[in-house]
Scaffold this active site. Structure first.
Site, PDB file in Angstrom:
ATOM      1  N   ARG A  96       0.814  -1.214   0.000  1.00  0.00           N
ATOM      2  CA  ARG A  96       0.000   0.000   0.000  1.00  0.00           C
ATOM      3  C   ARG A  96       0.846   1.262   0.000  1.00  0.00           C
ATOM      4  O   ARG A  96       0.542   2.243  -0.680  1.00  0.00           O
ATOM      5  CB  ARG A  96      -0.968  -0.017   1.195  1.00  0.00           C
ATOM      6  CG  ARG A  96      -1.877   1.206   1.308  1.00  0.00           C
ATOM      7  CD  ARG A  96      -2.489   1.653  -0.006  1.00  0.00           C
ATOM      8  NE  ARG A  96      -3.127   0.561  -0.740  1.00  0.00           N
ATOM      9  CZ  ARG A  96      -3.437   0.613  -2.030  1.00  0.00           C
ATOM     10  NH1 ARG A  96      -3.133   1.679  -2.755  1.00  0.00           N
ATOM     11  NH2 ARG A  96      -4.032  -0.402  -2.617  1.00  0.00           N
TER      12      ARG A  96
ATOM     13  N   LYS B  52       4.549  39.354  -3.814  1.00  0.00           N
ATOM     14  CA  LYS B  52       3.149  39.290  -4.183  1.00  0.00           C
ATOM     15  C   LYS B  52       2.393  40.468  -3.563  1.00  0.00           C
ATOM     16  O   LYS B  52       2.991  41.323  -2.903  1.00  0.00           O
ATOM     17  CB  LYS B  52       2.565  37.941  -3.764  1.00  0.00           C
ATOM     18  CG  LYS B  52       3.360  36.748  -4.324  1.00  0.00           C
ATOM     19  CD  LYS B  52       2.700  35.423  -4.059  1.00  0.00           C
ATOM     20  CE  LYS B  52       1.590  35.168  -5.032  1.00  0.00           C
ATOM     21  NZ  LYS B  52       1.045  33.785  -4.900  1.00  0.00           N
TER      22      LYS B  52
ATOM     23  N   ASP C 216      -0.651  38.140 -13.292  1.00  0.00           N
ATOM     24  CA  ASP C 216      -1.660  37.399 -12.531  1.00  0.00           C
ATOM     25  C   ASP C 216      -3.083  37.714 -12.962  1.00  0.00           C
ATOM     26  O   ASP C 216      -3.491  38.885 -12.990  1.00  0.00           O
ATOM     27  CB  ASP C 216      -1.489  37.716 -11.041  1.00  0.00           C
ATOM     28  CG  ASP C 216      -2.383  36.868 -10.162  1.00  0.00           C
ATOM     29  OD1 ASP C 216      -2.536  35.673 -10.468  1.00  0.00           O
ATOM     30  OD2 ASP C 216      -2.911  37.401  -9.174  1.00  0.00           O
TER      31      ASP C 216
END
Length: 303
Positions: free
Chosen positions: A118, A185, A235
């Protein structure tokens, strides 16, 4: 059958230390406190029983993450005090595969194979899903000159693997974290008072790092360039505005030097080529890592 390396050809692969940490954490979840236990496999399978298994694609896609398979197998073997399993890779990371293709063959203690199953599937399926999604973007941009970039919108703990998977799918990594590239930003601009002030503050504090600046308008883009930025994130611009800003920036390159331009925000596959034709160098797509479904893989015992 010829034996091939698991990793993407020519790529250094994900950081081994990061992969070791991820594998250890995943096994802790599955097995409990070290050394851990698998109450089903350890009850039904003798510790000395040997066997083999195939790692198989259950869907078409691009494979990535096979480099983690031996890491998981070795970690399980060491925890349980069993012999190590071997891995014969059939196709390397970055390969397009079809449903039913065998990706790798594993041989060793059956307990090791099943206890590792897994964890190795979770990691390889996740990486392959990212690579498959990225390949769609790379194919959509083929011939335009623009490249698809990833972002920091990665699964905590899996950044090294997911960014490697982006490369396997034909994409390009942007910054790896907050430490290697400065990205100014809107919130940084608000805190500093202006684009220029923010750029100057970064340059003064960390003169060794590259500076990228997000721009929402043509005026912000030109201010960033005047402040010395050589990489702009354009952006959330509609295509016509994006084209205008790109043209304005390119017009100044004859005297000011080359500026790298990235389109970002609200990008979709159906408009990828349209955005690329504006002349940007990159399209950044957070969805490569935050919204890619897994590629279904399975481990089937063969003997």
């Amino acid at each position: 059958m010829r034996e091939v390396a698991a990793g993407l050809p020519g790529d250094p692969g994900p950081d081994p230390a990061a992969i070791a940490r991820v594998v250890a954490a995943a096994l802790d979840e599955d097995l409990g406190p070290e050394p851990g236990r698998d109450v089903t496999s350890q009850s039904t399978i003798p510790a000395d029983e040997q066997g083999s298994a195939d790692l198989v694609a259950r869907a078409d896609g691009v494979v990535a993450g096979l480099v983690v398979v031996p890491v998981v197998l070795d970690a399980v073997a060491d925890r349980l005090g069993l012999g190590r399993a071997s891995v014969e890779v059939v196709v390397p990371d970055g390969t397009r595969v079809a449903r039913g293709d065998v990706l790798a063959r594993l041989v060793g203690p059956v307990q090791v194979l099943l206890v590792a199953e897994r964890t190795l599937l979770n990691l390889a399926s996740r990486a392959s899903g990212v690579a498959t999604h990225t390949r769609r973007w790379a194919d959509a941009l083929a011939g335009t000159g623009a490249l698809v970039l990833d972002t920091r919108k990665t699964t905590p703990g899996l950044r090294a693997l997911e960014k490697y998977a982006v490369r396997c799918g034909g994409g390009t990594n942007k910054r790896m974290g907050l430490y290697d590239v400065a990205m100014v930003k809107d919130n940084h601009v608000a805190a500093a008072g202006s684009v220029t002030a923010a750029v100057e503050a970064v340059r003064a504090r960390f003169p060794d790092v590259a500076i990228q600046v997000e721009a929402d308008t043509a005026d912000q883009a030109l201010e960033a360039i005047a402040a010395g930025a050589t990489f702009l994130l354009l952006d959330n611009m509609p295509t016509p505005l994006l084209a205008e800003v790109v043209a304005a920036v390119r017009a100044g390159e004859a005297t000011g030097g080359r500026i790298e331009l990235e389109a970002t925000g609200n990008l979709t596959l159906d408009r990828a080529r349209e955005v690329a034709t504006t002349g940007v160098d990159y399209l950044s797509v957070g969805g490569l890592t935050h919204s890619s479904p897994i590629l279904d893989l399975a481990l089937d015992l063969t003997a």
